[in-house]
Enzyme design. Structure first.
Site, PDB file in Angstrom:
ATOM      1  N   GLU A   1      50.536  40.853  56.784  1.00 15.75           N
ATOM      2  CA  GLU A   1      51.535  40.348  55.854  1.00 15.75           C
ATOM      3  C   GLU A   1      52.092  41.512  55.035  1.00 15.75           C
ATOM      4  O   GLU A   1      51.406  42.518  54.822  1.00 15.75           O
ATOM      5  CB  GLU A   1      50.914  39.305  54.923  1.00 15.75           C
ATOM      6  CG  GLU A   1      50.482  38.060  55.691  1.00 15.75           C
ATOM      7  CD  GLU A   1      50.055  36.923  54.779  1.00 15.75           C
ATOM      8  OE1 GLU A   1      50.523  35.800  55.007  1.00 15.75           O
ATOM      9  OE2 GLU A   1      49.257  37.147  53.860  1.00 15.75           O
TER      10      GLU A   1
ATOM     11  N   CYS B   1      55.302  45.792  49.120  1.00 15.55           N
ATOM     12  CA  CYS B   1      53.869  45.994  49.268  1.00 15.55           C
ATOM     13  C   CYS B   1      53.575  45.864  50.756  1.00 15.55           C
ATOM     14  O   CYS B   1      53.845  44.813  51.341  1.00 15.55           O
ATOM     15  CB  CYS B   1      53.148  44.908  48.454  1.00 15.55           C
ATOM     16  SG  CYS B   1      51.372  44.912  48.687  1.00 15.55           S
TER      17      CYS B   1
ATOM     18  N   CYS C   1      40.652  44.477  57.254  1.00 17.46           N
ATOM     19  CA  CYS C   1      40.139  45.563  56.412  1.00 17.46           C
ATOM     20  C   CYS C   1      38.630  45.615  56.561  1.00 17.46           C
ATOM     21  O   CYS C   1      37.965  44.585  56.698  1.00 17.46           O
ATOM     22  CB  CYS C   1      40.498  45.301  54.939  1.00 17.46           C
ATOM     23  SG  CYS C   1      39.983  46.647  53.848  1.00 17.46           S
TER      24      CYS C   1
ATOM     25  N   CYS D   1      35.427  44.086  50.224  1.00 21.58           N
ATOM     26  CA  CYS D   1      35.431  43.698  48.801  1.00 21.58           C
ATOM     27  C   CYS D   1      35.281  42.177  48.724  1.00 21.58           C
ATOM     28  O   CYS D   1      36.029  41.441  49.367  1.00 21.58           O
ATOM     29  CB  CYS D   1      36.722  44.161  48.127  1.00 21.58           C
ATOM     30  SG  CYS D   1      36.977  45.934  48.257  1.00 21.58           S
TER      31      CYS D   1
ATOM     32  N   CYS E   1      38.313  39.619  47.953  1.00 17.34           N
ATOM     33  CA  CYS E   1      39.619  39.865  48.577  1.00 17.34           C
ATOM     34  C   CYS E   1      39.748  39.114  49.898  1.00 17.34           C
ATOM     35  O   CYS E   1      38.808  39.085  50.699  1.00 17.34           O
ATOM     36  CB  CYS E   1      39.790  41.371  48.807  1.00 17.34           C
ATOM     37  SG  CYS E   1      41.352  41.812  49.577  1.00 17.34           S
TER      38      CYS E   1
ATOM     39  N   CYS F   1      48.152  40.129  44.720  1.00 13.09           N
ATOM     40  CA  CYS F   1      47.112  41.087  45.106  1.00 13.09           C
ATOM     41  C   CYS F   1      45.886  40.375  45.651  1.00 13.09           C
ATOM     42  O   CYS F   1      45.361  39.464  45.022  1.00 13.09           O
ATOM     43  CB  CYS F   1      46.636  41.873  43.888  1.00 13.09           C
ATOM     44  SG  CYS F   1      47.805  43.025  43.305  1.00 13.09           S
TER      45      CYS F   1
HETATM   46  N1  SAH Z   1      42.494  48.715  50.029  1.00  8.26           N
HETATM   47  C1  SAH Z   1      43.286  49.057  48.872  1.00  8.26           C
HETATM   48  C2  SAH Z   1      44.433  48.075  48.626  1.00  8.26           C
HETATM   49  C3  SAH Z   1      43.945  46.712  48.204  1.00  8.26           C
HETATM   50  S1  SAH Z   1      45.049  45.563  47.458  1.00  8.26           S
HETATM   51  C4  SAH Z   1      42.382  49.140  47.657  1.00  8.26           C
HETATM   52  O1  SAH Z   1      41.201  48.812  47.759  1.00  8.26           O
HETATM   53  O2  SAH Z   1      42.854  49.572  46.612  1.00  8.26           O
HETATM   54  C5  SAH Z   1      45.408  46.123  45.863  1.00  8.26           C
HETATM   55  C6  SAH Z   1      44.462  45.707  44.744  1.00  8.26           C
HETATM   56  O3  SAH Z   1      44.229  44.298  44.673  1.00  8.26           O
HETATM   57  C7  SAH Z   1      43.087  46.351  44.878  1.00  8.26           C
HETATM   58  O4  SAH Z   1      42.706  46.879  43.629  1.00  8.26           O
HETATM   59  C8  SAH Z   1      42.231  45.170  45.246  1.00  8.26           C
HETATM   60  O5  SAH Z   1      40.872  45.379  44.971  1.00  8.26           O
HETATM   61  C9  SAH Z   1      42.859  44.089  44.415  1.00  8.26           C
HETATM   62  N2  SAH Z   1      42.449  42.739  44.808  1.00  8.26           N
HETATM   63  C10 SAH Z   1      41.856  42.349  45.948  1.00  8.26           C
HETATM   64  N3  SAH Z   1      41.622  41.018  45.938  1.00  8.26           N
HETATM   65  C11 SAH Z   1      42.087  40.558  44.763  1.00  8.26           C
HETATM   66  C12 SAH Z   1      42.152  39.244  44.164  1.00  8.26           C
HETATM   67  N4  SAH Z   1      41.728  38.180  44.803  1.00  8.26           N
HETATM   68  N5  SAH Z   1      42.698  39.149  42.936  1.00  8.26           N
HETATM   69  C13 SAH Z   1      43.196  40.241  42.306  1.00  8.26           C
HETATM   70  N6  SAH Z   1      43.175  41.484  42.828  1.00  8.26           N
HETATM   71  C14 SAH Z   1      42.617  41.644  44.027  1.00  8.26           C
END
Ligand code: SAH
Length: 352
Positions: free
Chosen positions: A90, A103, A110, A114, A117, A333
């Protein structure tokens, strides 16, 4: 058929020369692709017919299919793209005042795991090629009226960009080039879970992109629970690599912190975070948790968010709360995922 978006200016010059065409044709082709938003080589009306023919025989511009296109009331649009191998990602267009930010994703899935996420729920399938990352940018650009331009890029979609560093850098080179999308490196941000060797590589390469590091916890014990790859890395090494990047290029450093109720949002944790960041010139970007279906986390209350904020502000930390955009269509995010599940998309305006 090759993907034209994998070809930088040099590679395209070689192609043009191999067909005995003048070198200035390269600039024309790139202008059609990046500025004039051509959908096909046939439209490139100032090129000789023979060159248009060679391009059509040799190259594709689009390698993905738009599986779903959703639009939120706040102006956010999200595309779900599928590649011929079935890989799906996406990508999102965000509108905020004059800003037109995109974005984009760097991997199918991935591997970082985390726990809060959506993007890593099924692990990683593969890296995207530089052309596939660039294609997301062009697809999103095509959603804009002709008098509007893309202004900012964030590598914050699915995947860990620094786990696909070479392809991400090749894409950003094209995105920032004057004869590419022409978006200044100041307006491009790479968001990373924090891979010290890859950050060091950016420093070595004299890279000029903004770096955002996903911290999410003030100590290793908690961070390793929330961001499992941290067990092998540790906050100290990440901070050291980020500090060197900042020293070498002077680009603003951002730390991201997803705020999860009862997990990492206590006043004690705010104080610990303040002392970790106090001596650094950083921006702390706090992202109140965006709900992901099937995950047990909660967004903190407004009251607890404001207490957390006050402790950090009082400690002199520059703090910003990321505006929630696109959550109506699961485009905020951490909500991007590879599977389109019917019913998950409240507003579906087209599908092809
Ligand atoms: N792999 C990259 C990009 C991730 S997306 C990274 O780890 O930075 C961008 C941001 O959104 C990251 O800080 C990620 O941890 C955060 N994120 C992931 N899931 C989320 C959620 N459910 N709510 C808010 N932020 C989230």
């Amino acid at each position: 058929m090759k993907h034209i978006l994998e070809f930088d200016s040099q590679a395209l010059s070689d192609f043009v020369a191999s067909h005995d065409e003048k070198s200035f044709r390269v600039g024309q082709v790139r202008k059609w692709l990046f500025a004039d938003r051509a959908q096909s080589f046939g439209e490139m009306s100032n090129l000789p017919k023979s060159l248009r023919g060679h391009l059509t025989e040799s190259f594709q511009i689009w390698t993905s299919k738009v599986v779903n296109h959703s639009k939120s009331e706040d102006g956010t649009e999200k595309l779900l793209l599928q590649w011929p191998d079935g890989g799906q990602v996406e990508c999102v267009l965000l509108r905020d005042g004059d800003r037109r930010s995109i974005c984009v994703s760097s991997q199918v899935g991935c591997a970082m795991g985390c726990v809060f996420c959506a993007s890593g729920l099924d692990g990683v399938d593969r890296n995207l090629t530089s052309g596939e990352i660039l294609e997301q940018m062009l697809r999103l650009q095509h959603l804009l009226p002709s008098d509007e331009r893309l202004s900012h890029i964030v590598m914050m979609g699915m995947g860990e960009p620094l786990a696909n560093l070479n392809n991400v850098l090749a894409t950003l080179q094209q995105a920032s080039a004057a004869d590419g999308l022409g978006i200044s490196s100041r307006r491009i941000t790479i968001s990373t879970v924090g891979i010290p060797e890859a950050i060091d590589k950016l420093t070595e390469l004299n890279s000029r992109y903004n770096l955002a590091v996903s911290l999410h916890a003030p100590n290793d014990q908690l961070r390793s629970q929330l961001v499992p790859v941290n067990k092998k890395i540790g906050i100290a090494k990440i901070l050291a690599a980020a500090d060197s990047y900042f020293e070498s290029c002077g680009r603003r450093l951002t730390f991201e912190y997803v705020l999860l109720a009862g997990v990492n949002d206590t006043q004690e944790q705010a104080r610990e975070l303040a002392s970790l960041l106090r001596k650094r010139s950083v921006l702390l970007n706090v992202i109140p948790y965006n709900p992901v279906e099937g995950l047990p986390y909660r967004t903190p209350s407004a009251k607890s968010i404001s207490k957390f904020r006050k402790i950090l502000t009082d400690a002199g930390i520059t703090i910003q709360f990321r505006q929630r955009k696109g959550d109506q269509i699961n485009a905020a995010c951490g909500q991007l995922r590879r599977n389109f599940r019917p019913g998950n998309e409240p507003v579906q305006i087209s599908a092809s």
